[in-house]
Design an enzyme around this catalytic site. Structure first.
Site, mmCIF file in Angstrom:
data_model
loop_
_atom_site.group_PDB
_atom_site.id
_atom_site.type_symbol
_atom_site.label_atom_id
_atom_site.label_comp_id
_atom_site.label_asym_id
_atom_site.label_seq_id
_atom_site.Cartn_x
_atom_site.Cartn_y
_atom_site.Cartn_z
ATOM 1 N N CYS A 87 -4.590 60.291 -57.702
ATOM 2 C CA CYS A 87 -3.931 59.224 -56.941
ATOM 3 C C CYS A 87 -4.671 57.896 -56.994
ATOM 4 O O CYS A 87 -4.057 56.846 -56.786
ATOM 5 C CB CYS A 87 -3.787 59.643 -55.486
ATOM 6 N N HIS A 347 5.049 56.348 -54.224
ATOM 7 C CA HIS A 347 3.672 56.563 -54.699
ATOM 8 C C HIS A 347 3.681 57.107 -56.126
ATOM 9 O O HIS A 347 3.490 58.301 -56.337
ATOM 10 C CB HIS A 347 2.967 57.520 -53.736
ATOM 11 N N CYS A 377 -6.661 58.123 -50.681
ATOM 12 C CA CYS A 377 -7.113 59.512 -50.758
ATOM 13 C C CYS A 377 -6.728 60.068 -52.123
ATOM 14 O O CYS A 377 -5.886 59.503 -52.832
ATOM 15 C CB CYS A 377 -6.510 60.352 -49.647
ATOM 16 N N GLY A 379 -6.012 63.801 -54.415
ATOM 17 C CA GLY A 379 -5.845 65.234 -54.471
ATOM 18 C C GLY A 379 -7.101 65.946 -54.945
ATOM 19 O O GLY A 379 -7.866 65.421 -55.736
#
Length: 391
Positions: A87, A347, A377, A379
């Protein structure tokens, strides 16, 4: 230390999964936004292109940045690198580009791209002779070809399940998550974002279609959000309405030295400051920004409460609230995602970090602000944070 300036930002509209941008390859999308920067600034001499991309097993041939250079109007002599921190890949591309400028480059194009619609299925090779089993995985998002040792030590919970863990650990209610999601939708400002968007033209048998607006934002009410099911855990709180979307898009920015700014007549939006990354438990990956920002502050950056602008990727309302509350901010702090975030905008994994960096820089350039925080954040349990400073 060499100063690094973030100058221009161009991005595609953000498309829904299977939506308006579904027919565009990721390498084409990345080339499109690179050419958009070249249109803004004719005569650029680019030292390097760095892009983030999470799903690198398909049409991008594992180095989408290089493919994008070859598809763009840049000369083939421009080198290119693709980075992957899931991400945060797009933000890591910006950080890597800033390092390249500090190492002597005058101008770097950094960005991110993702087509979650076109993420391929993958089939592993046989591990034994005459094997009859075939394990096929969708590479859009989540675990695949899991290492048994990882599963035993950390588990393999899905992204929504990790958000449920964060909600439970931090006491974040369904009502508060839905209220955050509603604010994200209400704050989305199509007019504000329009100047960053580079329309995408889709060729079709019946003629061309021009996509010039984000597709993910949608009008909703607190009643509609409250009525959505929470399918990821019995008695859970995470829904499709208080989570980010599965999306397609690309974004690119110009990073330049002072010499590059002068040489090409650029107008800086912000200065690139400190950066930091950190690891957290995969089961609560959404709190990654808390750990990353703690390291950022230890390196001399302002605390979140002292930042004028905050762009925090909204993977889930639960994790965004866990972060803002850890920083002592109100749930509705106006500094956080003032023009919408991942829940309203979507996203596209590799794109988002570059997109929020460009958004934060524009907000700084509007005046009256001294510093911005950009953070996501990641994954499997990480966080990345970047400080931007007013010019």
């Amino acid at each position: 230390m060499t100063e690094v300036f973030l100058c221009s930002h161009r991005r595609t509209p953000i498309g829904r999964h299977g939506g308006a941008l579904a027919m565009l390859r990721p390498d084409d999308m990345a080339a499109h936004v690179i050419d958009g920067l070249l249109d803004l600034h004719p005569g650029l001499a680019v030292d390097e292109v760095i892009f983030g991309c999470a799903n690198q097993a398909g049409e991008d041939n594992r180095n989408v940045a290089r493919m994008a250079v070859l598809l763009s109007r840049l000369p083939e002599t421009v080198p290119a690198l693709t980075v992957n921190r899931l991400c945060a890949s797009g933000l890591d591309a910006v950080i890597a580009g800033a390092r390249a400028v500090r190492d002597g480059a005058d101008l770097v194009i950094a960005g991110g791209v993702e087509s979650m619609t076109r993420a391929p299925f993958v089939l592993g090779k046989a591990e034994t002779a005459f094997a009859r089993a075939a394990e096929i995985h969708d590479t859009t998002i989540g675990w695949r070809f899991v290492n048994d040792r990882i599963a035993q030590a950390y588990g393999v919970e899905s992204m929504p399940e990790t958000a449920e863990n964060v909600a439970a650990d931090h006491g974040i209610s369904r009502a508060d998550q839905d209220a955050f999601a509603l604010r994200s939708q209400a704050r989305y400002d199509a007019g504000w974002h329009a100047s960053d968007i580079l329309p995408a033209t889709l060729r079709g048998r019946k003629g061309d279609t021009v996509v010039n607006a984000d597709e993910h934002p949608r009008a909703t009410t607190i009643e509609k959000l409250a009525a959505l099911p929470a399918p990821f855990r019995k008695g859970g709180t995470v829904t499709a309405g208080n989570a980010s979307g599965v999306n397609d898009g690309a974004a690119a920015l110009i990073l330049a030295s002072a010499a590059g700014v002068k040489r090409f007549g650029l107008q800086p939006l912000a200065r690139v400051g400190r950066a930091a990354s950190a690891g957290v438990a995969p089961r609560v990956m959404g709190i990654g920004p808390v750990a990353a920002v703690e390291r950022l502050v230890a390196r001399g950056a302002r605390r979140p409460g002292d930042m004028d602008v905050i762009e925090l990727n909204e993977a889930f309302a639960a994790q965004a609230l866990a972060c803002t509350r850890a920083w002592g901010l109100a749930d509705d702090d106006a500094r956080v995602n003032a023009h919408g975030g991942g829940i309203s905008m979507g996203h596209p994994l590799g794109m988002s970090g570059a997109r929020i960096a460009g958004t934060a820089a524009r907000r700084l350039a509007e005046g009256g602000s001294a510093a911005a925080l950009v953070t996501l954040c990641v994954g499997v349990g990480q966080g990345v944070a970047l400080e931007l400073l007013a010019v």
